[in-house]
Write a protein that holds these residues in place. Structure first.
Motif, short mmCIF file in Angstrom:
data_model
loop_
_atom_site.label_atom_id
_atom_site.label_comp_id
_atom_site.label_asym_id
_atom_site.label_seq_id
_atom_site.Cartn_x
_atom_site.Cartn_y
_atom_site.Cartn_z
N GLY A 1 0.97 -1.27 -0.06
CA GLY A 1 -0.04 -0.05 0.08
C GLY A 1 0.59 1.28 -0.16
N ASP A 2 1.97 1.11 0.79
CA ASP A 2 2.81 2.25 0.81
C ASP A 2 3.44 2.68 -0.59
OD1 ASP A 2 2.32 2.78 3.42
OD2 ASP A 2 4.07 1.74 4.16
N ILE A 3 3.93 1.63 -1.43
CA ILE A 3 4.49 1.80 -2.70
C ILE A 3 3.47 2.24 -3.73
CG2 ILE A 3 5.29 0.43 -4.62
CD1 ILE A 3 6.51 -1.56 -2.67
N LEU A 4 2.14 1.96 -3.49
CA LEU A 4 1.25 2.57 -4.40
C LEU A 4 0.73 3.95 -4.31
CD1 LEU A 4 -1.30 -0.61 -4.66
CD2 LEU A 4 0.43 0.14 -6.34
N ALA A 5 0.83 4.24 -2.57
CA ALA A 5 0.67 5.84 -2.37
C ALA A 5 1.80 6.49 -2.98
CB ALA A 5 0.28 5.66 -0.88
N VAL A 6 3.08 6.02 -2.74
CA VAL A 6 4.05 6.74 -3.35
C VAL A 6 4.03 7.13 -4.54
CG1 VAL A 6 6.44 6.93 -3.28
CG2 VAL A 6 5.33 6.68 -0.96
N VAL B 1 8.56 -7.34 2.76
CA VAL B 1 9.16 -6.13 2.27
C VAL B 1 9.81 -6.50 0.79
CG1 VAL B 1 10.71 -4.15 2.09
CG2 VAL B 1 9.64 -4.67 4.33
N ALA B 2 10.37 -7.70 0.90
CA ALA B 2 11.16 -7.93 -0.33
C ALA B 2 10.02 -8.44 -1.51
CB ALA B 2 12.07 -9.31 -0.24
N ALA B 3 8.91 -9.03 -1.16
CA ALA B 3 7.81 -9.35 -1.88
C ALA B 3 7.36 -8.14 -2.53
CB ALA B 3 6.70 -10.42 -1.15
N ALA B 4 6.93 -7.38 -1.73
CA ALA B 4 6.23 -5.93 -2.19
C ALA B 4 7.04 -5.26 -3.14
CB ALA B 4 5.73 -5.07 -1.10
N THR B 5 8.37 -5.04 -2.55
CA THR B 5 9.39 -4.52 -3.79
C THR B 5 9.39 -5.13 -5.04
OG1 THR B 5 10.66 -3.79 -1.82
CG2 THR B 5 11.60 -3.44 -3.96
N ALA C 1 7.89 -5.83 -11.07
CA ALA C 1 7.38 -6.75 -12.05
C ALA C 1 5.82 -6.34 -12.48
CB ALA C 1 6.98 -8.36 -11.39
N ASN C 2 5.08 -5.87 -11.82
CA ASN C 2 3.80 -5.39 -11.80
C ASN C 2 3.14 -4.03 -12.04
OD1 ASN C 2 3.43 -8.32 -12.30
ND2 ASN C 2 2.84 -8.72 -10.20
N GLU C 3 3.94 -3.29 -11.15
CA GLU C 3 3.71 -1.94 -11.04
C GLU C 3 4.30 -0.84 -11.74
OE1 GLU C 3 0.94 -1.76 -9.65
OE2 GLU C 3 0.46 -3.37 -8.45
N GLY C 4 5.32 -1.35 -12.50
CA GLY C 4 6.08 -0.26 -13.36
C GLY C 4 7.26 0.35 -12.59
N LEU C 5 7.47 -0.03 -11.54
CA LEU C 5 8.63 0.59 -10.62
C LEU C 5 9.98 -0.09 -11.47
CD1 LEU C 5 10.00 2.13 -8.32
CD2 LEU C 5 9.76 0.00 -6.98
N ARG C 6 11.06 1.12 -11.72
CA ARG C 6 12.03 0.55 -12.46
C ARG C 6 13.42 0.61 -11.54
NH1 ARG C 6 11.65 3.46 -18.47
NH2 ARG C 6 13.18 1.78 -18.42
N THR D 1 12.62 4.32 -9.53
CA THR D 1 11.72 5.23 -10.01
C THR D 1 10.59 4.78 -11.13
OG1 THR D 1 11.99 7.44 -11.36
CG2 THR D 1 13.24 5.71 -12.21
N TRP D 2 9.54 5.65 -11.18
CA TRP D 2 8.50 5.27 -12.20
C TRP D 2 8.93 6.20 -13.28
CZ3 TRP D 2 7.02 4.47 -7.20
CH2 TRP D 2 6.47 3.17 -6.77
#
Length: 314
Positions: free
Chosen positions: A150-155, A178-182, A187-192, A204-205
């Protein structure tokens, strides 16, 4: 959001960042410093954000890099109870000594003004920070998968187009969530990914390539940071270590250093004259004997030792 808590004289007054409790190692201090300095060189606009503050170590560091007109927001539960049982259990286990009063005392030891403090679950941060307004965000609020996700999506919604997010404990064995969410975000949320240290993930996105190119040039110029480039899902990722590297500039404490002399009250000439001066330090008889034994010729030294033994025998 609540008002600042009054500072207490009983709380520790750190004179160096190293005296503040927390985990913020040299490699990550260097990375925080580099990313923030690079953003300044590129005139990247935006504010700073930290989710999870503990005793304020990384917040103090971030606050020292805050530019005029920018806003620094810190969100943490501090003394507030968590809303779910699993989060409450983790708070008691990991942060039993955490208090907002201690955070504020530590932060004020280095900065005159506190950051904007949001006391509550990190999920409420979007109610206090504008969308697309943050250039650098540090996530260290929870070790539980659902909260970190949830924190990652919010940020993601709060960052600017070229903003950078930092994930703490992305590989620690005690917090696999934390590893799983990162990596799920990769893989799925576009974080590079941009780079990783032993404790933090930087991503970064936006486009990571210009940041990676500039970072590699800086590392090569320094010469004291080990690094390698790996590929994850066909994209480059810089892995680095800073053992033995020079630390970046540290925030200056507002308190007197522990070794600084304390000025004495002025004395009138009459009082100074009336007060006897310190007695001269005279060596003791045993000290004189030790010096004599050290400097006299060996034949004389042996004679003196024999004489002392005979004297003790009587």
């Amino acid at each position: 959001m609540t008002a600042p808590i009054a500072e207490s004289a009983a709380l520790p007054r750190p004179t160096r960042l190293s005296e503040v409790k927390g985990w913020f190692f040299t490699a990550d201090q260097l990375m925080f410093d580099w990313f923030l300095a690079h953003q300044q060189e590129e005139s990247e606009p935006g504010d700073l954000l930290e989710l999870g503050a503990y005793m304020g170590k990384s917040a103090i560091f971030l606050g020292a890099r805050l530019r005029a007109g920018e806003r620094f927001t810190v969100c943490d539960l501090f003394d507030s109870p968590a809303e779910d049982a699993s989060n409450s259990k983790e708070m008691k286990k990991s942060y039993a000594t955490l208090t907002r009063r201690a955070f504020e005392a530590n932060y004020r030891a280095f900065h005159e003004e506190l950051p904007t403090i949001v006391q509550g679950l990190s999920s409420v941060v979007t109610d206090h920070v504008d969308e697309g307004s943050v250039r650098f965000a540090h996530i260290d609020a929870s070790h539980l998968y659902e909260h970190v996700h949830g924190d990652i999506l919010a940020v993601r919604s709060l960052l600017t187009a070229h903003g950078v997010v930092v994930m703490d404990d992305y590989r620690a064995e005690h917090c696999p969530g934390v590893a799983a969410a990162t990596w799920q975000a990769v893989a799925n949320e576009g974080l590079r990914p941009i780079c990783i240290t032993g404790t933090k993930f930087y991503g970064t996105w936006g486009d990571p390539e210009p940041l990676q190119k500039a970072l590699l040039e800086w590392i090569a110029a320094r010469g004291d940071i080990w690094h390698e480039v790996q590929f994850v899902n066909d994209a480059p990722l810089i892995r680095l270590s800073a053992k033995g590297a020079r630390e970046p500039a540290q925030p200056a404490s507002r308190h007197r250093s522990a070794g600084a002399s304390v000025p004495q009250p002025a004395q009138s000439p009459a009082a100074s004259a009336a007060r006897p001066g310190p007695r001269p330090h005279l060596p003791t008889r045993s000290a004189v004997r030790r010096v004599a034994l050290d400097v006299l010729p060996p034949i004389v030294t042996r004679a003196l030792v024999k004489a002392r033994k005979r004297a003790r025998g009587h």
